[in-house]
Motif scaffolding. Structure first.
Motif, PDB file in Angstrom:
ATOM      1  N   GLU A   1      12.641   0.420   0.054  1.00  0.00           N
ATOM      2  CA  GLU A   1      12.584  -0.207  -1.265  1.00  0.00           C
ATOM      3  C   GLU A   1      12.170   0.765  -2.370  1.00  0.00           C
ATOM      4  O   GLU A   1      12.435   0.518  -3.547  1.00  0.00           O
ATOM      5  CB  GLU A   1      11.623  -1.398  -1.235  1.00  0.00           C
ATOM      6  CG  GLU A   1      12.153  -2.569  -0.411  1.00  0.00           C
ATOM      7  CD  GLU A   1      11.190  -3.746  -0.363  1.00  0.00           C
ATOM      8  OE1 GLU A   1      10.260  -3.799  -1.214  1.00  0.00           O
ATOM      9  OE2 GLU A   1      11.373  -4.623   0.518  1.00  0.00           O
ATOM     10  N   SER A   2      11.541   1.874  -1.992  1.00  0.00           N
ATOM     11  CA  SER A   2      11.099   2.848  -2.998  1.00  0.00           C
ATOM     12  C   SER A   2      12.271   3.536  -3.682  1.00  0.00           C
ATOM     13  O   SER A   2      12.155   3.987  -4.830  1.00  0.00           O
ATOM     14  CB  SER A   2      10.205   3.921  -2.355  1.00  0.00           C
ATOM     15  OG  SER A   2      10.986   4.837  -1.594  1.00  0.00           O
TER      16      SER A   2
ATOM     17  N   ALA B   1       0.839  -1.207   0.000  1.00  0.00           N
ATOM     18  CA  ALA B   1       0.000   0.000   0.000  1.00  0.00           C
ATOM     19  C   ALA B   1       0.870   1.252   0.000  1.00  0.00           C
ATOM     20  O   ALA B   1       0.635   2.194  -0.770  1.00  0.00           O
ATOM     21  CB  ALA B   1      -0.937   0.004   1.206  1.00  0.00           C
ATOM     22  N   VAL B   2       1.893   1.262   0.853  1.00  0.00           N
ATOM     23  CA  VAL B   2       2.785   2.426   0.924  1.00  0.00           C
ATOM     24  C   VAL B   2       3.580   2.565  -0.371  1.00  0.00           C
ATOM     25  O   VAL B   2       3.761   3.680  -0.890  1.00  0.00           O
ATOM     26  CB  VAL B   2       3.710   2.339   2.154  1.00  0.00           C
ATOM     27  CG1 VAL B   2       4.751   3.464   2.140  1.00  0.00           C
ATOM     28  CG2 VAL B   2       2.886   2.413   3.440  1.00  0.00           C
TER      29      VAL B   2
ATOM     30  N   HIS C   1       4.085  12.031   1.698  1.00  0.00           N
ATOM     31  CA  HIS C   1       3.759  12.206   3.119  1.00  0.00           C
ATOM     32  C   HIS C   1       3.038  10.933   3.576  1.00  0.00           C
ATOM     33  O   HIS C   1       1.951  10.627   3.091  1.00  0.00           O
ATOM     34  CB  HIS C   1       2.873  13.443   3.243  1.00  0.00           C
ATOM     35  CG  HIS C   1       2.323  13.719   4.607  1.00  0.00           C
ATOM     36  ND1 HIS C   1       1.492  14.792   4.862  1.00  0.00           N
ATOM     37  CD2 HIS C   1       2.456  13.086   5.795  1.00  0.00           C
ATOM     38  CE1 HIS C   1       1.146  14.787   6.135  1.00  0.00           C
ATOM     39  NE2 HIS C   1       1.718  13.757   6.718  1.00  0.00           N
ATOM     40  N   ILE C   2       3.678  10.182   4.475  1.00  0.00           N
ATOM     41  CA  ILE C   2       3.125   8.914   4.961  1.00  0.00           C
ATOM     42  C   ILE C   2       2.870   9.023   6.462  1.00  0.00           C
ATOM     43  O   ILE C   2       3.742   9.440   7.225  1.00  0.00           O
ATOM     44  CB  ILE C   2       4.095   7.736   4.693  1.00  0.00           C
ATOM     45  CG1 ILE C   2       4.535   7.712   3.227  1.00  0.00           C
ATOM     46  CG2 ILE C   2       3.464   6.416   5.119  1.00  0.00           C
ATOM     47  CD1 ILE C   2       3.443   7.442   2.225  1.00  0.00           C
TER      48      ILE C   2
ATOM     49  N   SER D   1       6.752  -2.363   8.288  1.00  0.00           N
ATOM     50  CA  SER D   1       6.385  -2.494   6.877  1.00  0.00           C
ATOM     51  C   SER D   1       6.448  -1.153   6.152  1.00  0.00           C
ATOM     52  O   SER D   1       6.861  -1.081   4.987  1.00  0.00           O
ATOM     53  CB  SER D   1       4.981  -3.081   6.750  1.00  0.00           C
ATOM     54  OG  SER D   1       4.941  -4.376   7.317  1.00  0.00           O
ATOM     55  N   VAL D   2       6.030  -0.100   6.835  1.00  0.00           N
ATOM     56  CA  VAL D   2       6.150   1.246   6.259  1.00  0.00           C
ATOM     57  C   VAL D   2       7.621   1.546   5.982  1.00  0.00           C
ATOM     58  O   VAL D   2       7.981   2.042   4.907  1.00  0.00           O
ATOM     59  CB  VAL D   2       5.532   2.307   7.196  1.00  0.00           C
ATOM     60  CG1 VAL D   2       5.857   3.719   6.714  1.00  0.00           C
ATOM     61  CG2 VAL D   2       4.019   2.113   7.310  1.00  0.00           C
TER      62      VAL D   2
END
Length: 282
Positions: A64-65, A34-35, A45-46, A57-58
């Motif tokens: 990984e992004s 999802a993120v 903005h998370i 997980s976030v």
């Protein structure tokens, strides 16, 4: 985003005007994907919290992004059991470790009056806030704020705070516009973040919103989020569906008229309201 814009906080720092919420995104692949979908769609903005159980997980999704850390704005929150100086210090370090970050862009006290501290909530918030202020001085946190605070909670905190809160994250949508706390925060220069900006599912059944959405060739969700932006709020829509995640940030190519805004304002109380933070049982 078709238009990456920011609010300027009263300390001079900037915050993206739309955030991605992760409440109820299950830790593991669900939250991570999802993120990642949000970051791919243009969110920078998370918003997470210790109690969501998905900070790890976030953090994995952020790593990984491949997006540069300075381009991102990451928020997490102090949970109710940690409203003391020592516990708050530990909680900040724990969240940094789970998120695998060197610093947080924003750290919030999640609720003002937890049941465990009900007899001394003012002192408990002041103690936790002192730990948060020290974390700012140490470079672990860039900005500090609160969530679910009403005026009397903020007034109590202001008495001892050296750094004043820059954000209040509250339940905020057309069905509960919380005008008293909104006016208080606006007068203090505190930015209002809107969690559950789409309200409960009932908001999607309101005919007024369907008609406005049709007139703009947009979805009901986009109309409600655009309303939030035009009110000067910072919405935090949440979803785990990639198409909806993308849709929820496509808000910058249309504008609601004053008439539209008035129709939406008239929906107060039609689809759920915030709980009283002084009555929560957690």
């Amino acid at each position: 985003m078709t238009e990456q814009t920011y609010y300027t906080l009263k300390n001079g720092n900037k915050i993206p005007v739309v955030g991605f919420g992760t409440w109820q995104a299950e830790n593991g692949e669900v939250a991570k994907q999802a993120v990642k979908s949000a970051l791919e769609a243009g969110y920078r903005h998370i918003d997470t919290a210790m109690i969501y159980g998905n900070e790890a997980s976030v953090g994995e999704a952020i790593k990984e992004s491949g997006i540069a850390r300075e381009e991102l704005f990451i928020t997490t929150k102090l949970w109710n059991k940690d409203h003391s100086y020592e516990k708050a210090k530990q909680a900040i370090n724990d969240s940094l470790e789970k998120l695998n970050l060197d610093y947080l862009d924003l750290y919030l006290i999640h609720w003002p009056n937890p049941v465990d501290y009900r007899e001394k909530w003012q002192q408990a918030n002041a103690d936790a806030w002192r730990a948060m202020e020290e974390a700012v001085e140490e470079g672990k946190i860039k900005n500090i704020g609160v969530s679910n605070f009403l005026p009397h909670h903020l007034k109590a905190l202001e008495e001892s705070a050296t750094i004043q809160p820059v954000i209040n994250q509250i339940y905020l949508n057309p069905s509960d516009q919380q005008k008293v706390i909104v006016d208080y925060c606006k007068n203090k220069g505190i930015v209002l973040e809107a969690y559950s900006p789409l309200g409960t599912g009932d908001i999607f059944k309101l005919k007024e919103l369907e008609e406005i959405a049709d007139s703009h060739n947009k979805t009901v969700a986009q109309v409600v989020l655009r309303w939030s932006l035009q009110k000067g709020f910072l919405p935090l829509p949440k979803s785990v569906t990639p198409s909806r995640i993308k849709e929820n940030i496509e808000l910058f190519d249309f504008e609601l008229s004053e008439f539209d805004m008035g129709l939406i304002d008239a929906l107060q109380g039609k689809a759920g309201q915030a709980r009283n933070p002084d009555d929560v049982t957690f």
